[in-house]
Design a protein around this motif. Structure first.
Motif, mmCIF file in Angstrom:
data_model
loop_
_atom_site.group_PDB
_atom_site.id
_atom_site.type_symbol
_atom_site.label_atom_id
_atom_site.label_comp_id
_atom_site.label_asym_id
_atom_site.label_seq_id
_atom_site.Cartn_x
_atom_site.Cartn_y
_atom_site.Cartn_z
ATOM 1 N N GLY A 185 45.634 41.945 46.571
ATOM 2 C CA GLY A 185 46.024 40.630 46.049
ATOM 3 C C GLY A 185 47.538 40.504 46.022
ATOM 4 N N ALA A 188 51.258 36.639 42.083
ATOM 5 C CA ALA A 188 52.398 36.972 41.220
ATOM 6 C C ALA A 188 52.323 38.412 40.724
ATOM 7 C CB ALA A 188 52.430 36.010 40.035
ATOM 8 N N ILE A 189 51.153 38.810 40.206
ATOM 9 C CA ILE A 189 51.032 40.163 39.649
ATOM 10 C C ILE A 189 51.178 41.199 40.759
ATOM 11 C CG2 ILE A 189 49.440 41.788 38.521
ATOM 12 C CD1 ILE A 189 48.354 39.558 36.851
ATOM 13 N N GLU A 192 54.803 41.546 41.918
ATOM 14 C CA GLU A 192 55.661 42.189 40.916
ATOM 15 C C GLU A 192 55.411 43.700 40.898
ATOM 16 O OE1 GLU A 192 55.308 40.214 37.121
ATOM 17 O OE2 GLU A 192 56.397 38.446 37.817
ATOM 18 N N GLU A 208 46.326 41.410 51.190
ATOM 19 C CA GLU A 208 46.096 40.026 50.751
ATOM 20 C C GLU A 208 45.069 39.383 51.685
ATOM 21 O OE1 GLU A 208 46.968 37.620 48.319
ATOM 22 O OE2 GLU A 208 45.632 36.433 49.576
ATOM 23 N N ALA A 209 44.047 38.769 51.091
ATOM 24 C CA ALA A 209 42.971 38.178 51.895
ATOM 25 C C ALA A 209 43.431 36.938 52.660
ATOM 26 C CB ALA A 209 41.798 37.834 50.985
ATOM 27 N N PRO A 215 50.373 32.602 47.678
ATOM 28 C CA PRO A 215 49.851 31.302 48.101
ATOM 29 C C PRO A 215 50.337 30.184 47.174
ATOM 30 C CG PRO A 215 48.067 32.793 47.369
ATOM 31 C CD PRO A 215 49.321 33.586 47.397
ATOM 32 N N GLY A 272 43.656 37.942 40.467
ATOM 33 C CA GLY A 272 43.534 36.819 39.544
ATOM 34 C C GLY A 272 42.932 37.256 38.217
ATOM 35 N N GLY A 319 48.068 29.718 34.440
ATOM 36 C CA GLY A 319 47.951 30.871 33.530
ATOM 37 C C GLY A 319 49.305 31.457 33.188
ATOM 38 N N CYS A 351 57.930 31.399 37.462
ATOM 39 C CA CYS A 351 58.905 32.473 37.679
ATOM 40 C C CYS A 351 58.176 33.761 38.029
ATOM 41 C CB CYS A 351 59.733 32.705 36.417
ATOM 42 S SG CYS A 351 60.823 31.339 36.018
HETATM 43 P P1 NAD Z 1 46.900 35.028 41.606
HETATM 44 O O1 NAD Z 1 45.775 34.097 41.621
HETATM 45 O O2 NAD Z 1 48.289 34.539 41.455
HETATM 46 O O3 NAD Z 1 46.887 35.910 42.945
HETATM 47 C C1 NAD Z 1 45.741 36.620 43.356
HETATM 48 C C2 NAD Z 1 45.852 36.905 44.818
HETATM 49 O O4 NAD Z 1 44.770 37.732 45.199
HETATM 50 C C3 NAD Z 1 45.768 35.655 45.686
HETATM 51 O O5 NAD Z 1 46.821 35.704 46.604
HETATM 52 C C4 NAD Z 1 44.406 35.777 46.343
HETATM 53 O O6 NAD Z 1 44.373 35.208 47.625
HETATM 54 C C5 NAD Z 1 44.257 37.280 46.431
HETATM 55 N N1 NAD Z 1 42.876 37.760 46.519
HETATM 56 C C6 NAD Z 1 41.804 37.316 45.831
HETATM 57 N N2 NAD Z 1 40.711 38.054 46.159
HETATM 58 C C7 NAD Z 1 41.123 38.987 47.060
HETATM 59 C C8 NAD Z 1 40.465 40.044 47.753
HETATM 60 N N3 NAD Z 1 39.166 40.308 47.573
HETATM 61 N N4 NAD Z 1 41.189 40.802 48.607
HETATM 62 C C9 NAD Z 1 42.513 40.563 48.792
HETATM 63 N N5 NAD Z 1 43.179 39.571 48.154
HETATM 64 C C10 NAD Z 1 42.494 38.804 47.288
HETATM 65 O O7 NAD Z 1 46.554 36.091 40.478
HETATM 66 P P2 NAD Z 1 47.396 37.281 39.853
HETATM 67 O O8 NAD Z 1 48.599 37.613 40.666
HETATM 68 O O9 NAD Z 1 46.393 38.355 39.592
HETATM 69 O O10 NAD Z 1 47.887 36.637 38.509
HETATM 70 C C11 NAD Z 1 46.926 36.210 37.551
HETATM 71 C C12 NAD Z 1 47.489 35.186 36.621
HETATM 72 O O11 NAD Z 1 48.579 35.686 35.902
HETATM 73 C C13 NAD Z 1 47.947 33.935 37.331
HETATM 74 O O12 NAD Z 1 47.524 32.847 36.560
HETATM 75 C C14 NAD Z 1 49.430 34.042 37.308
HETATM 76 O O13 NAD Z 1 50.042 32.763 37.250
HETATM 77 C C15 NAD Z 1 49.682 34.822 36.038
HETATM 78 N N6 NAD Z 1 50.886 35.612 36.182
HETATM 79 C C16 NAD Z 1 52.069 35.003 36.324
HETATM 80 C C17 NAD Z 1 53.199 35.758 36.493
HETATM 81 C C18 NAD Z 1 54.496 35.101 36.656
HETATM 82 O O14 NAD Z 1 54.537 33.882 36.714
HETATM 83 N N7 NAD Z 1 55.587 35.860 36.741
HETATM 84 C C19 NAD Z 1 53.153 37.127 36.553
HETATM 85 C C20 NAD Z 1 51.935 37.708 36.427
HETATM 86 C C21 NAD Z 1 50.822 36.937 36.246
#
Ligand code: NAD
Length: 471
Positions: A185, A188-189, A192, A208-209, A215, A272, A319, A351
Motif C-alpha cells: 500500500g 500516506a501511511i 511515510e 502498490e496495487a 492516489p 487503509g 481520516g 499533509c
Molecule cells: P490510504 O487509503 O491512504 O492508502 C492505502 C493504499 O493501499 C492505496 O494506495 C491503495 O491503492 C493501496 N492498496 C489497497 N489494497 C492493496 C493491496 N491489496 N495491495 C497493494 N496495495 C493496496 O490508506 P493508509 O495510507 O493506510 O492511511 C489510512 C488513513 O490514515 C487514511 O485515511 C489517511 O488519510 C490517514 N493517514 C493520514 C496521514 C497523513 O495525512 N499524513 C498519515 C497516515 C495516515
C-alpha cells in the motif's frame, strides 16, 4: 470506573477519546458543558498512541540521521551516523507519554469525567460502559457523540502476527529495525513508513496495487516523491497484486502476480483503515451503518437518531485528526445553539510527512479540469529559493492551480500542491487562500519574508498575475 461514580447524567456523553472525542470534550467543556468521555484504552486514541504522533516522531529521527549524514557538506565533520534503535524508540515513547500526560491533565482541569470501559449505545441517549473486568455501568446524556475511530485494514493471506506481518499498530512496538521491508500500500501511511525506514537503513519495497502511489495526489507532486524514493533506492512497484506469503528462516517470501518473489524480513500492511463501529451496539438503534462499517451522518454529523452524532474516522470523511477536531467543534456549536458551518471536505489540508514532505489543499490540476474549470497553473522549483539552497534541501515543487481569466492571468486560487522542505508547515497560506476563495491578485499584494521557504508560494502566486520578481 471513575472518580465520579454517583453521577449518571451529563450534558454530553462521548464514546471514544481520540482527536474527535477528546476534541469535543475539551471544546465543549471550555464552553461550560458537563461532559463524560468513555474510553476503552487511553485518551489520545490512534493519533497519539499508534498514528500521527509516533510516526512523525520517527520521521524526525530519519531527518536528524539524514542531516548528520550530510553534515560534511557544511564543513561539519563527524563520524558516519549509526542508529541506536532502542534510544530512537524510547524518545518516540517519551514524546507520546508526555503528550498523553498533558492531555489527561487538560481533561481533568476542564472537569471532563473520563470513564474507562467500552461504550455501547442504548435507547434514549443512554450509554452502557463495560470495563475490562466485566463491570458495567450506565450513564446518559442530553446528547451523545460516537467517536470510536478506526483500525488498520488487513488483507487475506497476510495475517498480522506482530513479528513478520505488521500494521502501523505493530511498527511502533518494534525492538529492532528490519533489514528488508515490504510495504503493501503506497498511500500516506505506506509512504511515510517507507521513507522513514529507508532513511534509517532498511532496504524497502513498496507494493502498490494501483498504477500510482499516493492516489488522488497531484501528478507533479507524486513525481517528485517517486524521483526521490528511486534516488534513495526505495523500490516502488505499482500495479502489484500480492497473492500471499510463505514464512521461512527469519523472514518471508511474498508472491506477487506476474513478478518475482520478494524476500523480506518484515511486511507492513498499510492498505487503509476501517471504522470501528462493531462494538458500539448500533444494530436496531436507529443509527445507520453503511456496508463498509461507516456510521451514516448528514453534513452536520447528525445520525438518524435525534441527539446522537458521529465524528472522526467512524464516518466516511477524510481520516485526518484535524478533520476530527473540526467535526467535534461543529457538533458542540450545535449543542450550544450557535451557528454551525459544515466542514468543506474538499478543502481540508492534507499533509504527508515522508521525505520529501507533501502538503496540499483544494483541487489538483486534473480534478480542476474534470470539474469543468478553465485553469492556469504554475510550478516553482525549490532550486530558485534562497532559503532552500541555504538549508541544502531543494527537492520538490510548489504548484498552484487557479481559475484562468479571459486575459490569460490567474483568478481564484483552486488548489495549492507542494512537495519539498517543511511544506507541511507552509501549507497555512495555501489553506487560507483556497478556503477564502482568494484571487491571485489579492494574495500577490501581501509580502513574504525574505529569505524564507514561504517566498516560493508568494513567487508562484505573483507569477500568475502575469509578472514576477525572481522567477
Ligand atoms: P490510504 O487509503 O491512504 O492508502 C492505502 C493504499 O493501499 C492505496 O494506495 C491503495 O491503492 C493501496 N492498496 C489497497 N489494497 C492493496 C493491496 N491489496 N495491495 C497493494 N496495495 C493496496 O490508506 P493508509 O495510507 O493506510 O492511511 C489510512 C488513513 O490514515 C487514511 O485515511 C489517511 O488519510 C490517514 N493517514 C493520514 C496521514 C497523513 O495525512 N499524513 C498519515 C497516515 C495516515
Amino acid at each position: 470506573m471513575s472518580d465520579d461514580a454517583l453521577k449518571t447524567h451529563y450534558d454530553l456523553v462521548i464514546i471514544g477519546g481520540g482527536p474527535g472525542g477528546y476534541g469535543a470534550a475539551l471544546y465543549g467543556a471550555a464552553a461550560g458543558l458537563d461532559i463524560a468521555l468513555v474510553e476503552k484504552d487511553k485518551v489520545g486514541g490512534t493519533c497519539l498512541h499508534r498514528g500521527c504522533i509516533p510516526a512523525k516522531e520517527l520521521l524526525e529521527t530519519a531527518h536528524v540521521y539524514r542531516t548528520v549524514g550530510h553534515a560534511s557538506a557544511f564543513g561539519v565533520e563527524s563520524s558516519a551516523p549509526t542508529l541506536e534503535f532502542g534510544t530512537t524508540m524510547a524518545r518516540k515513547q517519551q514524546v507520546v507519554d508526555g503528550l498523553f500526560k498533558g492531555l489527561s491533565g487538560l481533561l481533568k482541569h476542564r472537569k471532563v469525567t473520563v470513564f474507562s470501559g467500552t461504550g455501547t449505545l442504548m435507547a434514549d441517549r443512554t450509554v452502557r460502559m463495560t470495563a475490562d473486568d466485566g463491570d458495567t455501568a450506565v450513564i446518559s446524556g442530553d446528547a451523545v457523540i460516537l467517536a470510536s475511530g478506526s483500525v488498520p485494514r488487513t488483507i487475506p493471506g497476510f495475517e498480522v502476527d506482530g513479528k513478520i506481518v505488521l500494521t502501523s499498530d505493530e511498527v511502533f512496538e518494534l525492538d529492532q529495525l528490519p533489514k528488508r521491508v515490504a510495504v503493501i500500500g503506497g498511500g500516506a501511511i505506506g509512504c511515510e513508513f517507507a521513507s522513514m525506514m529507508s532513511d534509517l537503513g532498511s532496504e524497502v519495497t513498496i507494493l502498490e496495487a494501483l498504477p500510482q502511489i499516493l492516489p488522488g495526489v497531484d501528478k507533479d507532486v507524486v513525481n517528485v516523491v517517486l524521483r526521490s524514493f528511486k534516488g534513495r533506492k526505495i523500490d516502488v512497484q505499482t500495479g502489484a497484486m500480492v497473492k500471499g506469503h510463505t514464512p521461512g528462516g527469519t523472514g518471508t517470501s511474498i508472491e506477487i502476480e506476474g513478478a518475482d518473489t520478494l524476500n523480506v524480513d518484515a511486511v507492513i500492511v498499510s492498505v487503509g483503515r476501517r471504522p470501528l463501529s462493531d462494538s458500539l451496539g448500533l444494530a436496531g438503534t436507529g443509527v445507520a451503518v453503511d456496508e463498509r462499517g461507516f456510521v451514516e451522518v448528514d453534513e452536520y454529523c447528525r445520525t438518524g437518531l435525534d441527539g446522537v452524532y458521529a465524528i472522526g474516522d467512524l464516518i466516511a470523511t477524510p481520516g485526518l485528526a484535524h478533520v476530527g477536531y473540526a467535526e467535534a467543534i461543529l457538533v458542540i456549536k450545535q449543542l450550544l445553539g450557535e451557528d454551525a458551518i459544515p466542514v468543506d471536505y474538499g478543502k481540508v489540508a492534507w499533509c504527508i510527512y515522508c521525505q520529501p514532505e507533501v502538503a496540499f489543499v483544494g483541487l489538483s490540476e486534473q480534478a480542476a479540469i474534470d470539474a469543468g474549470h478553465d485553469v492556469i497553473t504554475t510550478k516553482h522549483r525549490w532550486g530558485g529559493n534562497s532559503r532552500a539552497l541555504i538549508i541544502g534541501d531543494t527537492e520538490g515543487v510548489v504548484k498552484i492551480i487557479a481559475e484562468k481569466l479571459p486575459d490569460g492571468t490567474g483568478g481564484t486560487v483552486l488548489g495549492v500542491h507542494m512537495a519539498g522542505p517543511w511544506v507541511t508547515e507552509q501549507l497555512g497560506q495555501g489553506y487560507l487562500a483556497v478556503n477564502w476563495e482568494a484571487s491571485v491578485e489579492e494574495i500577490a499584494h501581501f509580502i513574504q519574508p525574505h529569505p524564507s521557504l514561504s517566498e516560493s508560494f508568494g513567487e508562484a502566486v505573483l507569477s500568475l498575475t502575469g509578472r514576477s520578481l525572481n522567477s
